[in-house]
Design an enzyme around this catalytic site. Structure first.
Site, PDB file in Angstrom:
ATOM      1  N   ILE A 250      42.953  44.229  36.429  1.00  0.00           N
ATOM      2  CA  ILE A 250      42.693  43.562  35.162  1.00  0.00           C
ATOM      3  C   ILE A 250      41.645  44.423  34.463  1.00  0.00           C
ATOM      4  CG2 ILE A 250      41.730  41.535  34.023  1.00  0.00           C
ATOM      5  CD1 ILE A 250      42.901  39.844  36.223  1.00  0.00           C
ATOM      6  N   PRO A 251      42.023  45.147  33.408  1.00  0.00           N
ATOM      7  CA  PRO A 251      41.184  46.235  32.883  1.00  0.00           C
ATOM      8  C   PRO A 251      40.019  45.780  32.014  1.00  0.00           C
ATOM      9  CG  PRO A 251      43.194  46.089  31.609  1.00  0.00           C
ATOM     10  CD  PRO A 251      43.333  45.074  32.715  1.00  0.00           C
ATOM     11  N   CYS A 252      39.067  45.092  32.624  1.00  0.00           N
ATOM     12  CA  CYS A 252      37.894  44.647  31.861  1.00  0.00           C
ATOM     13  C   CYS A 252      37.056  45.837  31.399  1.00  0.00           C
ATOM     14  CB  CYS A 252      37.062  43.673  32.680  1.00  0.00           C
ATOM     15  SG  CYS A 252      36.532  44.273  34.290  1.00  0.00           S
ATOM     16  N   HIS A 253      37.253  47.007  32.009  1.00  0.00           N
ATOM     17  CA  HIS A 253      36.504  48.194  31.575  1.00  0.00           C
ATOM     18  C   HIS A 253      36.924  48.658  30.186  1.00  0.00           C
ATOM     19  CE1 HIS A 253      40.189  49.640  33.580  1.00  0.00           C
ATOM     20  NE2 HIS A 253      40.133  50.672  32.752  1.00  0.00           N
TER      21      HIS A 253
END
Length: 287
Positions: A250-253
């Site tokens: 989950i690409p929270c970056h």
């Protein structure tokens, strides 16, 4: 293609050098530091540093710094096609596609969520990634935990805090292998990644929206809030993003401040910068 599931001290040491170099570049990109200056920071010769960095990132340190600059971030945010609306190939040959082509989230039941994982059997293993060692854990339904952690004991303690009443077993399974394939350039052996996550309805909604930000793209907290139909809830969105239990998948970056500054990251600011630059280089097909 085999996926490495045993952490390597050499691989970790190399990433730590790269992480330190990126932290230096992020702080000093306006100075246009020379190759010799950056190599000295990580105690390598310019030749060996250039080779190691290019092997890791796929581009030279000089090119990579362009993807860490404030202006580059602002340019990405101004492109509407890179924020949620980007189309993606449906084949498995490229690398700059949306994660939601492959990732499906299944929520844990309220009972599982409240009980700390009671009656859950969780497999876990340590592995290498381009951004340091990770622990990845899975239930029978999918990956429930992925975190960057250099020391295996610290990684296991973090998993135990998240699921204090679950039955943990050190074992690699297909869910974990599929998750680790996301770090590869070749996705032909990648099945759909399944996630089995514990979270509130709002958290799950935020996490699902993050899957629509393409690799190489960025979004602001405000844009995420607007996308889920909750404009003005940027702080709540930030808290949900901070609670993401599966790093990178989950690409929270890919969520940054509206100013273009990258902001904080649960697993370290230098690692967030590394991810953004690494994905930008690959999404644009730079050689």
């Amino acid at each position: 293609m085999a996926v490495t599931t045993k952490a390597s001290s050499t691989g970790q040491a190399n990433y730590l050098r790269i992480e330190r170099a990126i932290a230096y570049l992020r702080e000093n990109f306006r100075n246009q530091s020379s190759l010799e200056e950056v190599a000295a920071v990580v105690h390598l010769s310019p030749y060996h540093f250039q080779r190691l960095f290019t092997q890791w990132a796929g581009v030279s340190p000089k090119k990579f710094i362009q993807y860490l600059s404030l202006q580059h971030a602002k340019d990405l945010l101004r492109r509407p096609s890179t924020v949620f609306e980007a189309s993606a190939e449906t084949g498995l040959s490229g690398t700059g596609r949306l994660h939601d082509l492959f990732v499906r989230i299944e929520a844990m039941t309220p009972g599982e969520y409240k009980s700390g994982g009671a009656r859950l059997n969780i497999n876990y293993s340590m592995a290498e990634s381009p951004f340091g060692n990770v622990i990845v854990a899975s239930t029978a339904k999918g990956v429930c935990h992925l975190a960057f952690e250099a020391a295996e004991q610290d990684a296991l303690e973090g998993l135990q805090r998240q699921f204090p009443r679950a039955s943990l077993r050190q074992m690699t399974d297909r869910h974990q292998q599929d998750a680790l394939f996301i770090f590869q350039d070749d996705w032909r052996e990648l099945d759909r990644i399944k996630l089995h996550l514990a979270g509130t309805a709002f958290q799950l909604k935020v996490w699902e929206s993050l899957l629509r930000i393409p690799a190489g793209g960025l979004a602001t907290y405000g844009q995420v809030a607007a996308r889920i139909g909750a404009p003005g809830s940027s702080r709540a969105v930030g808290r949900a993003i901070g609670g993401n239990p599966v790093a990178f998948l989950i690409p929270c970056h890919r969520v940054i401040r509206s100013s273009g500054q990258f902001g904080g990251y649960r697993w370290g600011g230098a690692r967030k910068s590394a991810m953004i630059g690494w994905e930008s280089a690959r999404a644009e097909g730079v050689q």
